[in-house]
Write a protein that holds these residues in place. Structure first.
Motif, short mmCIF file in Angstrom:
data_model
loop_
_atom_site.label_atom_id
_atom_site.label_comp_id
_atom_site.label_asym_id
_atom_site.label_seq_id
_atom_site.Cartn_x
_atom_site.Cartn_y
_atom_site.Cartn_z
N PRO A 294 0.81 -1.23 0.00
CA PRO A 294 0.00 0.00 0.00
C PRO A 294 0.83 1.28 0.00
O PRO A 294 0.28 2.37 -0.20
N TYR A 295 2.14 1.19 0.22
CA TYR A 295 2.95 2.38 0.48
C TYR A 295 3.86 2.79 -0.68
O TYR A 295 4.42 3.88 -0.65
N VAL A 296 4.03 1.94 -1.69
CA VAL A 296 4.79 2.36 -2.86
C VAL A 296 3.91 3.28 -3.70
O VAL A 296 2.70 3.37 -3.49
N ILE A 297 4.52 4.00 -4.64
CA ILE A 297 3.77 4.93 -5.49
C ILE A 297 3.93 4.53 -6.95
O ILE A 297 5.05 4.51 -7.46
N PRO A 298 2.80 4.22 -7.62
CA PRO A 298 1.45 4.08 -7.07
C PRO A 298 1.34 2.82 -6.20
O PRO A 298 2.14 1.90 -6.33
N SER A 299 0.36 2.79 -5.33
CA SER A 299 0.17 1.63 -4.46
C SER A 299 -0.06 0.38 -5.32
O SER A 299 -0.63 0.44 -6.41
N LEU A 300 0.43 -0.74 -4.83
CA LEU A 300 0.50 -1.96 -5.63
C LEU A 300 -0.76 -2.83 -5.47
O LEU A 300 -1.11 -3.24 -4.36
N THR A 301 -1.40 -3.11 -6.59
CA THR A 301 -2.46 -4.11 -6.60
C THR A 301 -1.84 -5.47 -6.33
O THR A 301 -0.85 -5.85 -6.96
N SER A 302 -2.41 -6.22 -5.39
CA SER A 302 -1.81 -7.49 -5.02
C SER A 302 -2.86 -8.46 -4.50
O SER A 302 -3.97 -8.06 -4.16
N VAL A 303 -2.47 -9.72 -4.45
CA VAL A 303 -3.33 -10.77 -3.92
C VAL A 303 -2.96 -11.03 -2.46
O VAL A 303 -1.81 -11.36 -2.16
N ASP A 304 -3.90 -10.86 -1.57
CA ASP A 304 -3.67 -11.12 -0.15
C ASP A 304 -3.87 -12.61 0.14
O ASP A 304 -4.84 -13.22 -0.33
N PRO A 337 -7.61 -16.88 -2.31
CA PRO A 337 -6.89 -15.61 -2.13
C PRO A 337 -7.82 -14.45 -2.45
O PRO A 337 -8.88 -14.64 -3.06
N ALA A 338 -7.43 -13.26 -2.03
CA ALA A 338 -8.29 -12.08 -2.24
C ALA A 338 -7.50 -10.99 -2.95
O ALA A 338 -6.48 -10.51 -2.44
N LEU A 339 -7.96 -10.58 -4.11
CA LEU A 339 -7.31 -9.52 -4.87
C LEU A 339 -7.69 -8.16 -4.31
O LEU A 339 -8.87 -7.82 -4.20
N THR A 340 -6.68 -7.36 -3.93
CA THR A 340 -6.90 -6.00 -3.47
C THR A 340 -6.42 -5.04 -4.57
O THR A 340 -5.23 -4.98 -4.88
N VAL A 341 -7.36 -4.32 -5.17
CA VAL A 341 -7.04 -3.44 -6.30
C VAL A 341 -6.58 -2.10 -5.77
O VAL A 341 -7.25 -1.45 -4.95
N ARG A 342 -5.41 -1.66 -6.26
CA ARG A 342 -4.86 -0.35 -5.88
C ARG A 342 -4.43 0.41 -7.14
O ARG A 342 -4.79 0.05 -8.25
N GLY A 343 -3.58 1.40 -6.93
CA GLY A 343 -3.25 2.33 -8.02
C GLY A 343 -2.50 1.74 -9.17
O GLY A 343 -2.55 2.27 -10.30
N SER A 344 -1.74 0.67 -8.99
CA SER A 344 -0.89 0.17 -10.07
C SER A 344 -1.67 -0.49 -11.21
O SER A 344 -1.10 -0.77 -12.27
N SER A 345 -2.97 -0.72 -11.01
CA SER A 345 -3.75 -1.34 -12.08
C SER A 345 -5.04 -0.58 -12.39
O SER A 345 -5.85 -1.06 -13.18
N ARG A 346 -5.20 0.59 -11.79
CA ARG A 346 -6.37 1.39 -12.12
C ARG A 346 -6.04 2.29 -13.31
O ARG A 346 -5.16 3.14 -13.21
N PRO A 347 -6.74 2.13 -14.43
CA PRO A 347 -6.43 2.94 -15.62
C PRO A 347 -6.57 4.42 -15.33
O PRO A 347 -7.43 4.83 -14.57
#
Length: 347
Positions: A294-304, A337-347
């Motif tokens: 969550p803290y890199v820029i842009p925040s990283l979309t990842s699977v929890d 697993p649960a995909l958490t969508v963040r800035g790295s994959s939001r167009p």
């Protein structure tokens, strides 16, 4: 051989028609027992799968019983959480935990198995290297249950508790496709373990379901250096090198999907150096839900990954095996697993 329990000195004594004291003295090479009797006792002990329990004295004194845990690399954030969860749940039920790390070495795993047998643990939770199973077979002879975590070893026919990695691989690729990516590179470890194989299979299935072509270089196998650098489960520099090669030969790879967040992080630097923006030019999706995501820029979309739930389930499964409340064929429990969508994959 005793059915479903550890072989004892009494079992050996009854089999040979001698006293328990005679068996004990023979196995300790006491001079008070003749050579012939000693040899007979040792041969019968080997036949019955007897393993000396060096913790027997502490058990008699009422101290906590012990479970073994064999892990590949405790610095992996997922495994670090898993270890913590297992230890807490073991303590709650009166068990102590004996932890051993293999660093993906089958020789280390073999030595760990031998040591756990020697120490007489009640059961073992295993994240297996998956290069041979023969060193785990004596546990069955000794009546010591095994519960596999995260990686399957079918020839052991043991309980498995882990993540549905095929679903995770599918959902990461599918998410990139839904965001408009049409060319997706999948960065994954070069290990042939079930978790990796399943993630790649999920990625391939998502591409096929979407009718998207896959070139021969679509799956990028990243060399791991766990034995050289045990402080880190993966070396991001290899993912960086390979992703940079892709950027150099492909004007616009629309997405990098990674098998772990370290590999995803490497693509950030590659994109920055190439003057590409994330996510406008390149989508990036990670895997593992590492603390930095969550803290890199842009925040990283990842699977929890549900490490805590897996830990509790694995220990509970072990306890049921130990108390004989779980009988019959081994079970496979896979958590989604649960995909958490963040800035790295939001167009």
């Amino acid at each position: 051989m005793p059915d479903g329990r550890r072989t004892t000195l009494k079992d050996i004594a009854e089999s040979l028609g001698v006293s328990v004291n005679t068996v004990s003295r023979a196995l300790s090479d006491k001079d008070s027992v003749g050579v012939e009797t000693r040899n007979r006792v040792k041969a019968e002990a080997a036949r019955l799968g007897y393993v000396p329990n060096v913790t027997a004295r502490s058990l008699v004194l009422g101290s906590a019983t012990t479970l073994g845990m064999v892990i590949t690399n405790p610095s992996n954030p997922f495994y670090a959480q898993l270890i913590s969860g297992v230890e807490q749940h073991c303590r709650k039920h009166g068990y102590s935990l004996l932890l051993m790390a293999t660093e993906e070495s089958v020789d280390n795993e073999r030595r760990a198995a031998e040591e756990l047998l020697r120490r007489g643990v009640d059961g073992v939770l295993v994240v297996a290297v998956q290069e041979g199973a023969e060193h785990w077979r004596p546990f069955r002879s000794a009546g010591v249950p095994l519960v596999l975590i995260n990686r399957d070893v079918p020839e052991l026919n043991a309980d498995l508790v882990g993540v549905d990695h095929a679903r995770g691989g599918y959902e990461t690729a599918r998410h990139a496709i839904e965001q408009g990516a049409r060319k997706i590179y999948f960065l994954e470890e070069d290990l042939g373990v079930s978790s990796v194989v399943d993630r790649v299979e999920g990625y391939r299935r998502a591409m096929a379901d979407s009718g998207l072509p896959m070139g021969p270089d679509a799956v990028i196998k990243v060399p791991t250096r766990r034995l050289e650098q045990s402080a880190m489960p993966w070396d991001p520099s290899e993912a960086y090198r390979l992703a940079r090669e892709v950027i150099a030969t492909d004007d616009r790879p629309l997405a990098f999907v990674a098998g772990n967040d370290y590999f995803a992080l490497a693509t950030y630097r590659v994109a920055h150096e190439a003057g590409l923006r994330i996510p406008e030019d390149v989508l990036v999706v990670g895997y593992g839900g590492y603390p930095f995501a969550p803290y890199v820029i842009p925040s990283l979309t990842s699977v929890d990954l549900p490490a805590a739930e897996i830990a509790v389930s694995a220990v509970d499964r072990m306890l049921r095996r130990l108390t004989r409340s779980a009988t019959g064929a081994p079970e496979k429990v896979l958590f989604p697993p649960a995909l958490t969508v963040r800035g790295s994959s939001r167009p």
